[in-house]
Each structure stands twice: as structure tokens, then as C-alpha cells.
Design a protein around this motif. Structure first.
Motif, PDB file in Angstrom:
ATOM      1  N   GLU A   8       5.538  26.723  -2.760  1.00 18.59           N
ATOM      2  CA  GLU A   8       5.951  27.067  -4.085  1.00 18.59           C
ATOM      3  C   GLU A   8       7.519  27.142  -4.299  1.00 18.59           C
ATOM      4  O   GLU A   8       8.070  26.696  -5.422  1.00 18.59           O
ATOM      5  CB  GLU A   8       5.341  28.423  -4.635  1.00 18.59           C
ATOM      6  CG  GLU A   8       3.820  28.293  -4.995  1.00 18.59           C
ATOM      7  CD  GLU A   8       3.124  29.615  -5.347  1.00 18.59           C
ATOM      8  OE1 GLU A   8       4.119  30.537  -5.956  1.00 18.59           O
ATOM      9  OE2 GLU A   8       1.989  29.763  -5.376  1.00 18.59           O
ATOM     10  N   VAL A  11       8.856  23.349  -4.710  1.00 16.07           N
ATOM     11  CA  VAL A  11       8.343  22.604  -5.562  1.00 16.07           C
ATOM     12  C   VAL A  11       9.721  22.048  -6.524  1.00 16.07           C
ATOM     13  O   VAL A  11      10.446  22.962  -6.844  1.00 16.07           O
ATOM     14  CB  VAL A  11       7.443  23.217  -6.435  1.00 16.07           C
ATOM     15  CG1 VAL A  11       7.297  22.632  -7.738  1.00 16.07           C
ATOM     16  CG2 VAL A  11       6.105  23.353  -5.835  1.00 16.07           C
ATOM     17  N   LYS A  14       7.474  19.621 -12.457  1.00 20.94           N
ATOM     18  CA  LYS A  14       6.280  19.254 -12.741  1.00 20.94           C
ATOM     19  C   LYS A  14       6.389  17.830 -13.466  1.00 20.94           C
ATOM     20  O   LYS A  14       7.039  17.797 -13.963  1.00 20.94           O
ATOM     21  CB  LYS A  14       5.588  20.264 -14.025  1.00 20.94           C
ATOM     22  CG  LYS A  14       5.241  21.661 -12.945  1.00 20.94           C
ATOM     23  CD  LYS A  14       4.464  22.154 -14.318  1.00 20.94           C
ATOM     24  CE  LYS A  14       4.332  23.751 -13.828  1.00 20.94           C
ATOM     25  NZ  LYS A  14       3.594  24.292 -14.944  1.00 20.94           N
ATOM     26  N   SER A  33       3.937  13.986  -4.551  1.00 16.43           N
ATOM     27  CA  SER A  33       3.546  15.261  -4.194  1.00 16.43           C
ATOM     28  C   SER A  33       4.180  15.504  -2.782  1.00 16.43           C
ATOM     29  O   SER A  33       4.523  16.622  -2.146  1.00 16.43           O
ATOM     30  CB  SER A  33       1.830  15.293  -3.789  1.00 16.43           C
ATOM     31  OG  SER A  33       1.278  15.297  -5.110  1.00 16.43           O
ATOM     32  N   TYR A  37       6.844  17.652  -5.406  1.00 18.55           N
ATOM     33  CA  TYR A  37       6.823  17.670  -6.933  1.00 18.55           C
ATOM     34  C   TYR A  37       5.291  18.172  -7.289  1.00 18.55           C
ATOM     35  O   TYR A  37       4.239  17.739  -6.555  1.00 18.55           O
ATOM     36  CB  TYR A  37       6.930  16.492  -7.641  1.00 18.55           C
ATOM     37  CG  TYR A  37       8.500  16.049  -7.695  1.00 18.55           C
ATOM     38  CD1 TYR A  37       9.182  16.656  -8.538  1.00 18.55           C
ATOM     39  CD2 TYR A  37       8.810  15.277  -6.747  1.00 18.55           C
ATOM     40  CE1 TYR A  37      10.623  16.258  -8.659  1.00 18.55           C
ATOM     41  CE2 TYR A  37      10.140  14.887  -6.798  1.00 18.55           C
ATOM     42  CZ  TYR A  37      11.113  15.375  -7.658  1.00 18.55           C
ATOM     43  OH  TYR A  37      12.415  14.859  -7.592  1.00 18.55           O
ATOM     44  N   ASP A  38       4.900  18.911  -8.190  1.00 14.47           N
ATOM     45  CA  ASP A  38       3.714  19.378  -8.655  1.00 14.47           C
ATOM     46  C   ASP A  38       3.275  18.432  -9.746  1.00 14.47           C
ATOM     47  O   ASP A  38       3.996  18.083 -10.836  1.00 14.47           O
ATOM     48  CB  ASP A  38       3.853  20.856  -9.422  1.00 14.47           C
ATOM     49  CG  ASP A  38       2.414  21.354  -9.834  1.00 14.47           C
ATOM     50  OD1 ASP A  38       1.620  20.803  -9.529  1.00 14.47           O
ATOM     51  OD2 ASP A  38       2.467  22.320 -10.948  1.00 14.47           O
TER      52      ASP A  38
END
Length: 70
Positions: A8, A11, A14, A33, A37-38
């Protein structure tokens, strides 16, 4: 080994991928990913508004042409 809390922290943001071709979405998701990246994906342009409201992406990547029936 990276735990969930460390992931987390790493990240980058999004990203929403909108493409009617599943192979394109999977390829992009795998690449993004791995760069932390989310990634959320959809093939339905009709649901785009509700997905954007729910996910609140930092970036949206779309196909150049999407079928109107999506």
C-alpha cells in the motif's frame, strides 16, 4: 517478501483501463501492477461513469475505438 502494508505504501496511483479486448486489458494490468499501480479494468463503456465514481482513478486508459454496444 513484501507484506500488504508495504504494498500500500508503494502504490503509485489508480489506473482504470477501458478496452473491449481482454488480452489488451490483461497485458496492461500485468505491466502496470508490476510497477505498483492499483489497476481496475472494464470492457463496458456504458458502465464507465459508475466505475469512475466508485474507483476515482488518477488516470484512465481507453482504446482508440470502443464498440457502441459495450
Amino acid at each position: 517478501m513484501i507484506n500488504s502494508a508495504q504494498e500500500e505504501d508503494q502504490v503509485q496511483g489508480k489506473i482504470l483501463i477501458v478496452d473491449g479486448i481482454a488480452t489488451n486489458r490483461v497485458m496492461l494490468k500485468d505491466q502496470l501492477s508490476s510497477a505498483f499501480y492499483d489497476v481496475v479494468q472494464t470492457d463496458r463503456i456504458a458502465a464507465l461513469g459508475s466505475v469512475v465514481e466508485r474507483v476515482r482513478p488518477d488516470l484512465i486508459i481507453t482504446a482508440m475505438q470502443l464498440p457502441a454496444a459495450c
